[in-house]
Design an enzyme around this catalytic site. Structure first.
Site, PDB file in Angstrom:
ATOM      1  CD  GLU A  26     -15.174  11.393  -1.924  1.00 41.64           C
ATOM      2  OE1 GLU A  26     -14.889  10.438  -1.185  1.00 41.64           O
ATOM      3  OE2 GLU A  26     -15.672  11.275  -3.050  1.00 41.64           O
ATOM      4  CE  LYS A  87     -17.854   3.864   0.356  1.00 43.45           C
ATOM      5  NZ  LYS A  87     -17.772   2.856  -0.736  1.00 43.45           N
ATOM      6  CB  VAL A 107     -20.987  11.323  -3.414  1.00 48.52           C
ATOM      7  CG1 VAL A 107     -21.908  12.353  -4.083  1.00 48.52           C
ATOM      8  CG2 VAL A 107     -19.674  11.221  -4.192  1.00 48.52           C
ATOM      9  CG  ASP A 139     -25.211  -2.474  -5.033  1.00 46.58           C
ATOM     10  OD1 ASP A 139     -25.370  -1.359  -4.501  1.00 46.58           O
ATOM     11  OD2 ASP A 139     -24.169  -3.150  -4.906  1.00 46.58           O
ATOM     12  CG  ASP A 143     -23.025   8.653  -4.016  1.00 46.66           C
ATOM     13  OD1 ASP A 143     -23.122   8.600  -2.776  1.00 46.66           O
ATOM     14  OD2 ASP A 143     -21.975   8.382  -4.634  1.00 46.66           O
ATOM     15  CE  LYS A 160     -16.132   6.074  -6.827  1.00 44.54           C
ATOM     16  NZ  LYS A 160     -17.189   7.000  -6.383  1.00 44.54           N
TER      17      LYS A 160
END
Length: 311
Positions: A26, A87, A107, A139, A143, A160
């Site tokens: 990425e 992004k 991703v 939220d 991905d 994460k």
């Protein structure tokens, strides 16, 4: 039709044409993950690691409205220095192309472009997931949806640790995405090797992963696979220290009203500040480790799919 949008680097195209292993990477980590020149140095080092394992790296990005599968050193430097590089997730791709803009791929968007180029293995730091408090905010990272739809396997250090890992695993299970622990029974939590959550399957080597991927896709079982590869023990962070920093960063994000796609960059930057840079060092080391494993898997998959291939 797709060729008018997609630019595959000649080295990458040669590898794909001849059935050689390729690993996608990425570009969000370059443009949004760390400062210049550390971002570029890290990206180039990741590519070196993949080449050293016998595979070809293909860093993914959007440059001047063109989908790029494999960047030159100059293009990596451009992504590292550039201002206003957006992004980019799935929803953003058509607008960046039609407007001729630059985009750093997440991703999700990296998986899309890798799939268009027929690259099957992708190494990253950690996947996105269900955010804490998602029962109110809804939220959830794109991905996860991409993993259920796109035939690309993602080697990562888990999700994460700023996320709700339990709900992330539940979402992946609902959508039929296998979460595989690479030599571990526990889902790694990005900065640490432990999370308290179990993976679906444990694999002991790259051959085992490659065989499962080949079988999955030959059966027509659409979607990717999460290969959760723990950060090396010597580089992991103290569990209590990192979680205290995450809790503090989450509280600040709530107070400041930070939501949506701005959440993850803010939290990662704030955690880096609270840990005096140690989280960034850990992030770099886990990306290196994921690149090694992804290259090994890509090599083994190439052997299975192309018996005449030899390293």
């Amino acid at each position: 039709m797709i060729h008018q949008y997609l630019d595959i680097n000649p080295e990458v195209q040669d590898a794909l044409t001849n059935g050689k292993p390729v690993v996608a990477l990425e570009s969000t980590i370059i443009s949004h993950g760390m400062p210049y020149p550390q971002n570029v140095e890290t990206a180039l080092r990741v590519e070196e690691i993949i080449r050293g394992k016998g595979a070809v790296p293909a860093t993914i990005a959007i440059i001047k409205g063109k989908l790029k599968a494999g960047l030159t050193k100059e293009e990596i430097d451009y992504m590292g220095r550039g201002k206003g590089i957006l992004k980019t997730s799935r929803r953003d791709i058509p607008f960046l192309i039609s407007k001729g803009l630059d985009g750093a791929t997440t991703v999700a968007s990296t998986m899309i472009i890798a799939s268009l180029a027929q690259i099957k293995i992708f190494a990253t730091g950690g996947i996105g997931g269900v955010h804490r408090g998602a029962e109110e905010s809804f939220d959830i990272s794109a991905d996860l949806q991409e993993l259920s739809n796109t035939n690309v396997a993602v080697v990562c250090a888990g999700a994460k640790s700023i996320l709700d890992l339990g709900l992330t695993l539940e979402y992946l299970e609902t959508h039929g995405v296998p979460v595989v622990g690479f030599k571990t029974e526990e889902l790694p939590a990005f900065y640490t090797r432990k999370s308290g959550f179990k993976v679906d399957y444990i694999v002991e080597d790259a051959k085992e992963v490659a065989a499962a991927l080949k079988t999955k896709w030959e059966l027509g079982l659409k979607g990717g696979m999460v290969i959760a590869n723990p950060i090396p023990e010597e580089h992991q962070m103290d569990f209590n220290i990192i979680n205290q920093a995450i809790d503090e960063a989450l509280m600040e994000a709530g107070i400041r009203g930070i939501k949506g796609k701005a959440t993850t960059p803010f939290l990662l930057e704030r955690v880096k500040e609270l840990t005096k840079g140690n989280s960034l060092d850990a992030n770099i080391q886990l990306v290196y480790n994921n690149a090694r494993v992804a290259a090994e898997i890509s090599v083994e998959l190439a052997k299975l799919e192309n018996p005449v291939y030899s390293e």
